[in-house]
Design a protein around this motif. Structure first.
Motif, short mmCIF file in Angstrom:
data_model
loop_
_atom_site.label_atom_id
_atom_site.label_comp_id
_atom_site.label_asym_id
_atom_site.label_seq_id
_atom_site.Cartn_x
_atom_site.Cartn_y
_atom_site.Cartn_z
N ARG A 108 0.81 -1.22 0.00
CA ARG A 108 0.00 0.00 0.00
C ARG A 108 0.84 1.27 0.00
NH1 ARG A 108 -4.86 -0.21 -1.65
NH2 ARG A 108 -5.34 1.66 -0.41
N GLN A 149 2.74 4.47 -1.21
CA GLN A 149 2.46 5.34 -2.35
C GLN A 149 3.54 5.17 -3.41
OE1 GLN A 149 2.11 9.27 -0.70
NE2 GLN A 149 0.10 8.88 0.20
N LYS A 163 4.78 7.09 -5.67
CA LYS A 163 5.79 8.15 -5.77
C LYS A 163 6.99 7.85 -4.86
CE LYS A 163 7.51 12.50 -5.97
NZ LYS A 163 8.10 13.15 -7.13
N SER A 198 -1.68 8.68 -10.46
CA SER A 198 -1.56 9.56 -9.31
C SER A 198 -0.31 9.21 -8.52
CB SER A 198 -2.78 9.39 -8.39
OG SER A 198 -2.55 9.99 -7.14
N PHE A 212 -0.09 9.31 -5.46
CA PHE A 212 -0.55 8.68 -4.22
C PHE A 212 -1.10 7.28 -4.44
CE2 PHE A 212 -1.62 13.08 -2.19
CZ PHE A 212 -0.26 13.34 -2.10
N LYS A 213 -1.07 6.78 -5.66
CA LYS A 213 -1.60 5.46 -5.96
C LYS A 213 -0.80 4.39 -5.22
CE LYS A 213 -2.62 2.43 -9.90
NZ LYS A 213 -4.07 2.35 -9.63
N PRO A 214 -1.44 3.39 -4.61
CA PRO A 214 -0.69 2.30 -3.97
C PRO A 214 0.18 1.55 -4.97
CG PRO A 214 -2.99 2.29 -3.27
CD PRO A 214 -2.90 3.26 -4.41
#
Length: 306
Positions: free
Chosen positions: A179, A181, A183, A210, A212-214
């Motif tokens: 999970r 992020q 980035k 994104s 912030f995508k897992p």
């Protein structure tokens, strides 16, 4: 901060200038930048530079042993330029200019260290000025017998442009990150070596993801991100191919699509590039391309509004 493409270009430029030259001396001005004491920097004097390579974002200059040294013993001058460090080629003997606070200056920030080549080469007395701008000093210089003696190199992850770095290996890294992020995963040098803040923004923009995508994502998304990573890094290397160190910062900035372009129009869709600010860094992204048109919460702004 120079990342994999810029360090790649620095290796090519410096290799052409330095390999085969003999070092007269290596002077350290900012002793906080020097992270090792054995071997001493004086041990480099009189040695020939036989190679310039990289490990992630680290530059590595390899020196042959003295004639009276143990057979095969080499020394390495390893540098991590961090956020504000840079290298400037000097065409002749150093001319000390006063810098801020009375420290010697070198044109692109206070002088941290200076490499002076001997008089036998062309041009005689030429070399490198290593500088670091700003007040936050993170430049790191090491003199070691083995590059793996540098902690940051010893824990580096795989090189994303190595032919052995496959899609399956990348998918395994993302699954293991779970999970976290994406980035942060791309920027983590112990996971993948060489990608920093700028190119992680660019890779995610190209992949339309994104920040912030897992990291654990669907197979088709993994493949899209893998392809975006290769295209982005290879494209940056091609643009910087053949450039001197003095030209690399400008080329990097011109080639970026979202990083460092807050408030400008996205070159893909025309939406306004947005920013999320952290304590000591920031990221940039395009809402239309990457987050379904929804701006991400800027945590600094959120704190100000409380």
């Amino acid at each position: 901060m120079p990342e994999l493409p810029e360090v790649y270009a620095l290796v090519a430029d410096l290799g052409a200038r330095l390999v085969g030259r003999t070092l007269e001396r290596f002077d350290v001005v900012s002793f906080a930048a020097l992270k090792t004491f054995d071997p001493p920097t004086s041990a480099l004097a009189g040695r020939m530079i036989v190679g310039v390579t990289r490990h992630g974002k680290f530059l590595d200059l390899t020196f042959t042993p003295h004639a009276d040294s143990s057979p095969g013993e080499e020394l390495h001058l390893v540098m991590h330029l961090a956020r504000a460090g840079w290298i400037r080629w000097r065409e002749g003997p150093p001319v000390v200019k006063p810098g801020r606070g009375g420290r010697p200056g070198a044109g692109s920030g206070p002088l941290a260290a200076r490499l002076v080549l001997d008089e036998s080469g062309d041009p005689p007395g030429s070399g490198l000025d290593i500088t670091e701008a700003g007040t936050k000093k993170s430049l790191a210089i090491y003199v070691v017998r083995d590059p793996n003696d540098v902690p940051g190199i010893a824990r580096l992850g795989p090189n994303p442009l190595d032919p052995t770095f496959t899609l399956d290996q990348f998918a395994g890294i993302l699954r293991a990150a779970g999970r976290a992020q994406i980035k942060g995963v791309l920027r983590n040098q112990s996971v993948i070596a060489g990608i920093g803040n700028a190119y992680s923004d660019e890779i995610l923009h190209t992949a339309k993801m994104s920040p912030f995508k897992p990291a654990a994502m669907a197979d088709d998304e993994v493949e899209r991100l893998y392809d975006a990573m290769l295209v982005t890094l290879r494209g940056a290397i091609e643009r910087s191919d053949g450039l001197a160190a003095s030209e690399l910062k400008r080329e990097k900035k011109l080639g970026l699509q979202v990083h460092g372009r807050t408030g400008e129009a996205c070159p893909v869709c025309g939406d306004t590039v947005r920013q999320v600010t952290y304590a000591d860094s920031s990221l940039q992204y395009c809402p239309t391309c990457q987050t379904g048109g929804k701006p991400l919460a800027d945590r600094v702004l959120s704190r100000l509004l409380k």
